[in-house]
Design a protein around this motif. Structure first.
Motif: not given
Length: 92
Positions: A27-31, A37-41, A44-47
């Motif tokens: 996963e990675h974080l997008v502010r 932050w959005r947590v995306q796999d 790029e799906h938002v968890l």
């Protein structure tokens, strides 16, 4: 009788936190906001969302999911480690 209008006090802007480091590369974080932050796999799906919450004992990490019907967030859990919050989003 004279009434004096109360002074308008502007809110103090929050200081944005740096993105927490995640041990997992899945996963990675997008502010999304100063403390959110959005947590995306990897696809790029938002968890869900990870919110930093100040606590008298340190920073807490809150795992949240957006509830589309109400437009509000549902709390999944609150954790001392960002990785634990992301794990909760991954497995719920």
């Amino acid at each position: 009788m004279s009434t004096t209008p109360s002074p308008v006090i502007a809110p103090v802007p929050g200081v944005p936190f740096a993105a927490p480091h995640l041990a997992s590369r899945r996963e990675h974080l997008v502010r999304a906001a100063d403390h959110l932050w959005r947590v995306q796999d990897s696809r790029e799906h938002v968890l869900g969302h990870l919110r930093v919450v100040p606590d008298p004992l340190g920073l807490r990490y809150r795992a949240e999911r957006l509830h589309l019907a109400t437009g509000g967030f549902r709390v999944i859990g609150e954790f001392w480690r960002a990785d634990d919050a992301v794990d909760a989003l991954r497995h719920c």
